[in-house]
Design a protein around this motif. Sequence first.
Motif, PDB file in Angstrom:
ATOM      1  N   GLU A  19       0.853  -1.181   0.000  1.00 57.10           N
ATOM      2  CA  GLU A  19       0.000   0.000   0.000  1.00 57.10           C
ATOM      3  C   GLU A  19       0.895   1.239   0.000  1.00 57.10           C
ATOM      4  OE1 GLU A  19      -1.153   1.040   4.453  1.00 57.10           O
ATOM      5  OE2 GLU A  19      -1.858  -0.960   3.901  1.00 57.10           O
ATOM      6  N   PRO A  20       0.379   2.392  -0.431  1.00 59.73           N
ATOM      7  CA  PRO A  20       1.231   3.583  -0.562  1.00 59.73           C
ATOM      8  C   PRO A  20       2.001   3.936   0.710  1.00 59.73           C
ATOM      9  CG  PRO A  20      -0.839   3.952  -1.698  1.00 59.73           C
ATOM     10  CD  PRO A  20      -0.970   2.626  -0.993  1.00 59.73           C
ATOM     11  N   ARG A  21       1.374   3.808   1.870  1.00 50.99           N
ATOM     12  CA  ARG A  21       2.074   4.146   3.123  1.00 50.99           C
ATOM     13  C   ARG A  21       3.292   3.257   3.311  1.00 50.99           C
ATOM     14  NH1 ARG A  21       1.550   1.816   8.290  1.00 50.99           N
ATOM     15  NH2 ARG A  21       2.371   3.139   9.976  1.00 50.99           N
ATOM     16  N   HIS A  22       3.120   1.950   3.142  1.00 49.71           N
ATOM     17  CA  HIS A  22       4.232   1.028   3.328  1.00 49.71           C
ATOM     18  C   HIS A  22       5.292   1.204   2.242  1.00 49.71           C
ATOM     19  CE1 HIS A  22       1.827  -1.992   6.010  1.00 49.71           C
ATOM     20  NE2 HIS A  22       2.171  -0.888   6.637  1.00 49.71           N
ATOM     21  N   GLY A  45       6.068   3.981   0.653  1.00 45.32           N
ATOM     22  CA  GLY A  45       6.822   5.196   0.959  1.00 45.32           C
ATOM     23  C   GLY A  45       7.772   5.008   2.120  1.00 45.32           C
ATOM     24  N   ARG A  46       7.288   4.365   3.196  1.00 46.29           N
ATOM     25  CA  ARG A  46       8.135   4.169   4.374  1.00 46.29           C
ATOM     26  C   ARG A  46       9.283   3.201   4.060  1.00 46.29           C
ATOM     27  NH1 ARG A  46       5.005   5.845   8.863  1.00 46.29           N
ATOM     28  NH2 ARG A  46       4.216   7.880   8.216  1.00 46.29           N
TER      29      ARG A  46
END
Length: 216
Positions: free
Chosen positions: A132-135, A137-138
């Motif tokens: 997912e985008p959050r993961h 990016g992190r």
Amino acid sequence: MTNGERMALSRLEIARAGLRRLNDVGLGGLSLQRIADELGVKAPALYWHVKNKQELLDEMATQMLREATGLPGPAVAAEGGWEAWLREFAQAFRRMLLSYRDGAKVFAGTFLTDPAVPDPGLLQPLLDAGLEPRHAGRAWFTVYAFVLGFTIEEQAVHPAPGQQDQRHAALVARREQLGSPAAEAEHWAFMGDADERFGDGLAILLGGIQVWVGRP
């Protein structure tokens, strides 16, 4: 400062001159005056384009990325998967930083000035892998920060090719005399072949990211 001097300069030319001088004097010795001397103009001519040293470093970091070679594209991910792509990115990013004296220190904390640098689709391989985008990016930023921090430490020991800070050599000698398991652990943490230590650290990070891939 004349209008001719203003017109003859650009932020790009100033950044390139800064990178050339960086290899000679290091970050501590870099100044707008030295860059003006490199370009054959008076220092006030530079302030028309960059207001201070931080703006200069922002532009230099952006130029480092523009001129970087070997940064992987989507084809690497399509052929070898996200892990091969991210590993190749980390290795190429480190090579880029090492190609300049104090390159990692210059890059750290800067704000890139060109919206097209890096490529806006840089993280797409991680999204395609199911993150997912959050993961995504992190995960990417963690690898980015690891490379940057590792290379800052690496260049502190070896400021330039063939050079070594003698304080590090003295530290190695002192720790080797202890001969305890803790001293041996410190050896593996701070000493030994830099490429090998970098590869081990990167493998640890990629293994952690693997846990996230495919997780709901």
